[in-house]
Design an enzyme around this catalytic site. Structure first.
Site, mmCIF file in Angstrom:
data_model
loop_
_atom_site.group_PDB
_atom_site.id
_atom_site.type_symbol
_atom_site.label_atom_id
_atom_site.label_comp_id
_atom_site.label_asym_id
_atom_site.label_seq_id
_atom_site.Cartn_x
_atom_site.Cartn_y
_atom_site.Cartn_z
ATOM 1 C CB CYS A 13 21.447 50.956 59.302
ATOM 2 S SG CYS A 13 20.220 49.635 59.378
ATOM 3 C CB CYS A 16 17.948 49.536 55.571
ATOM 4 S SG CYS A 16 17.384 50.283 57.109
ATOM 5 C CG ASP A 432 49.142 44.171 21.414
ATOM 6 O OD1 ASP A 432 49.534 43.143 20.842
ATOM 7 O OD2 ASP A 432 48.733 45.185 20.821
ATOM 8 C CG ASP A 638 45.718 48.865 20.533
ATOM 9 O OD1 ASP A 638 46.217 47.725 20.411
ATOM 10 O OD2 ASP A 638 45.876 49.772 19.706
ATOM 11 C CG ASP A 642 45.244 43.118 21.635
ATOM 12 O OD1 ASP A 642 46.004 42.187 21.323
ATOM 13 O OD2 ASP A 642 45.464 44.308 21.380
#
Length: 754
Positions: A13, A16, A432, A638, A642
């Site tokens: 559960c 636990c 960008d 990318d 950046d």
């Protein structure tokens, strides 16, 4: 600090999970510990100088649970599948036996429960000793996991769901056993001696049935991982010493030449060195259109070779392949915790002790008010049995598991649950330009050199000027520089050597060819250098209005010409921007390019707000500026330049076709580079958070309403008490309902028009 992820066994559960989490966080050298009950996994950040994985495993073992490092290979997945199957078979056998005995006991107890004389039910079915004999196998064998778990919790001074079940069922069983052994005691108290073996047996059976359904449903939430693992071919055909061999995929080495025929899966990541074909990469990128591949092109393992044969030189194998990294990222994301889960975790921590206290209070109140031991016992048992911390513990993790898996299926890698949750709050998205809004593959469209009449001090032809510029740009890694070099090669020019090369970030490049100083860059930089470029401005202005990036050329500090470079807008950009704006999200474009060019590109895709002429070191400052307006900001990029902005943003989204640095700094990665992935990611985040909120609502309402009803709050008004059997059934199916609701996310489909 080091990080380790381990699988856990023995948890029953959410309590636990809470116990393991609290204990591991208290260990010396452990900085953080997060247990995910839904996938039975723990992620720990620790100091290797102060502790070790072995020490952590031993500490978890002392708590009564097993921890081990998972095998992420196909063999490991097969072993996990076999373990799950064995557990389900064991549960099925126990539920089967419990079901048969429960039916007999309930039928035998119907006259007692209804107070009616039912002629077709023989009286011997309600014989106390017969019911005891029937109940013992369920109590001892079927329910042993609950009692073992409760004992482990007791030894470690904690309490879990096992504690509640053990207390409730043992109370019913022991009460019945006392009646069986000494009915005269109850008669002396003025009580009708009745047994409740069916309560204990039926409750154990129903909870095991719920656990069976829950485990099956939880197995379905891991479908995404299993599908990804299943994409990997088991063997590869390699070429060594002129001979072809079929070998296990694990035996392929970097540098091996792999042969792939039409209709076969590509076994490893690598580079095509011979052949032409089209490759279906949809299982990795989400893109349905096959991609043409020829010598020199990169290929991804587990993608499908369609039309031609390819020879591929292996560059990444095993855990270093794209597929293996995707699997690892998805597993990490599924094992992480969303902030929305914190309240449920806090409640789970004190849930069981509070429920036990309520059960004791219920017993004392009913015994003192009604003077009825049986009524008091049954009411207390009902409280213990109906309370369920599992539904709270499963509410968020199961939805996160399914959500991150659906993201992977759609070419979206989500780093952690927090990023998935935060994405639904995004108010502003910063894009960008180069490589994000545009293809990132610029080409030279215009080249102009000043004639001698404009520069009487020196005569240079167009070809010679282009040769000088390309020689300088060959030393730069900027995409615009690559475009200039490629253009010069197309003109058949040989490029001379360059000395004293220097790149000025956000401005341009310079270097010497022989004794000639060549400078290539922006108008702003030329102005800073006090170079008169007025003769070039009319050309520059006209080209920039057309959406072209313009770089100016100076030779020995005298303006000599300029180059126009265009980068095609991605086909998906306009539709993605339009979809985001309809979702009430502001879209901003950020670029180091000049304002006229940036505005031209922005107009083409429908972006209204532009930050232009922003140097790489200024990009993160622009993100801060937007955040200072009180907005939740996402950055999409990318390139290496950046990375700071991606890290600064509330949510960083990297284009998967970009650099490793950008991907590492991001929270979400779009594998295909298609901007529609941004729309899908936000829609998926919104759907997942809605699902989590529904689960938490059901879990909280269930416990908030169920526990008082079981305690008998309705009895003074309606004379109605909750039968413990009904309480056990409600508890068993509360978790099932939460997991089932989470599985609805598997039907998620992106809607780019909404």
């Amino acid at each position: 600090m080091a990080k380790i992820t381990m699988k856990l066994r023995g948890m029953h559960c959410a309590s636990c999970a809470s116990s393991i989490e609290s204990m591991t966080r208290s260990l010396a050298g452990v900085a953080s510990s997060n247990v995910n009950f839904a996938i039975e996994q723990i992620a720990i950040d620790y100091n290797p100088q102060k502790t070790s994985p072995d020490a952590i495993q031993k500490a978890i073992a002392n708590l009564g649970y097993e921890a081990f490092v998972p095998d992420l290979s196909t063999n490991g997945e097969d072993a996990d599948k076999e373990a799950r199957l064995t557990e389900l078979q064991d549960l099925t056998r126990k539920v089967g036996l419990g079901g048969v005995i429960s039916t007999i006991l309930v039928i035998g107890s119907l006259p007692m429960m209804t107070g009616l004389n039912i002629p077709f039910i023989p009286a011997w079915l309600h014989n106390f000793w017969l019911q005891l004999v029937l109940a013992l196998p369920v109590q001892i064998w079927c329910g042993n996991s609950f009692y073992i778990g409760a004992w482990k919790a007791f030894k470690n001074h904690t309490a879990t769901m096992d504690t509640l079940i053990a207390l409730g069922t043992m109370a019913a069983f022991c009460y019945s056993l006392t009646v069986t052994l000494n009915p005269s005691f109850f008669i002396a108290q003025g009580l009708q001696p009745e047994v409740y073996y069916e309560v204990s047996v039926v409750v154990i059976t129903l909870i095991l049935l719920g656990k069976l359904f829950e485990n099956r449903a939880k197995g379905e939430t891991s479908d995404a991982i299993r599908k990804l693992m299943g994409l990997q071919p088991k063997t590869a055909r390699i070429l060594r010493d002129g001979q072809e061999f079929d070998i296990p995929i694990a035996d392929v080495l970097i540098g091996d030449v792999v042969l792939v025929r039409p209709g076969e899966k590509i076994p490893v990541d690598g580079e095509a060195i011979a052949g032409n074909s089209t490759v279906d990469e949809s299982m990795i990128t989400g893109e349905s259109i096959p991609v043409e591949k020829k010598s020199g092109d990169r290929v991804i393992g587990a993608t499908m070779n369609r039309t031609g044969s390819l020879q591929i030189r292996a560059s990444h194998v095993g855990k270093d392949t794209v597929l293996a990294q995707i699997v690892q990222l998805v597993q990490q994301a599924q094992g992480s915790k969303a902030p929305i889960q914190r309240l449920a975790d806090q409640v789970t921590g004190w849930f069981v002790p509070v429920v036990i206290s309520i059960a004791i209070a219920t017993f004392l109140i009913w015994f003192n008010v009604m003077g009825n031991l049986t009524l008091a016992t049954i009411s207390a048992v009902g409280v213990l049995i109906i309370a369920c911390p599992c539904a709270l513990g499963l509410a968020a993790p199961t939805s996160i598991m399914v959500g991150t898996g659906k993201g992977a299926e759609n070419g979206i890698l989500i780093k952690d649950a927090g990023s998935l949750e935060l994405a639904h709050k995004i108010q502003t998205i910063v894009l960008d330009k180069t490589g994000t809004v545009t293809e990132g593959k610029p080409t030279v469209t215009d080249f102009f050199a000043l004639t001698p009449s404009h520069s009487p001090t020196e005569e240079r032809g167009e070809r010679e000027l282009l040769q000088l510029v390309a020689a300088i740009e060959r030393n730069s890694e900027h995409p615009l520089a690559e475009a200039v070099v490629e253009y010069a090669k197309q003109q058949g020019l040989d490029l001379p050597n360059v000395i004293e090369f220097e790149a000025i970030s956000g401005s341009g490049v310079q270097g010497k060819v022989g004794n000639t100083l060549v400078q290539v860059g922006t108008r702003r930089w030329m102005d800073e250098l006090k170079i008169d470029t007025s003769a070039l401005h009319q050309y520059q202005d006209a080209w920039e209005v057309g959406g072209k990036t313009v770089v100016l050329i100076a030779v020995d500090s005298v303006a000599r010409g300029l180059i126009g470079i265009a980068d095609q807008v991605k086909a998906s950009s306009h539709a993605a921007v339009d979809a985001l704006q309809r979702m009430k999200i502001e879209v901003v474009m950020l670029t180091g390019d000049n304002l006229p060019t940036a505005e031209a590109i922005a107009r083409e895709v429908g972006i209204k707000r532009v930050f232009a002429q922003v140097r790489p070191d200024q990009k993160s400052a622009k993100i801060k500026e937007l955040q200072s307006e009180g907005k939740i900001v996402a950055m999409v990029g990318d390139g290496i330049n950046d990375a700071p902005a991606l890290a600064q943003a509330n949510v960083g989204i990297a284009i998967g076709t970009g650099t490793d640095v950008a991907i590492a700094a991001s929270d979400i990665t779009l594998i295909s580079g298609d901007l529609q992935g941004i729309v899908t990611a936000i829609q998926l985040s919104r759907a997942t958070i809605r699902n989590i909120q529904q689960n938490l609502f059901f879990a909280f309402i269930y416990n908030v309403a169920g526990i008082p009803i079981a305690a008998g709050i309705l009895f003074p008004f309606f004379g109605w008490l909750l039968n413990p059997i009904i309480a056990g059934g409600a508890m068993a199916f509360s978790s099932v309902s939460v997991v089932t609701n989470a599985l609805r996310l598997r039907g998620f489909r992106p809607n780019v028009t909404n």
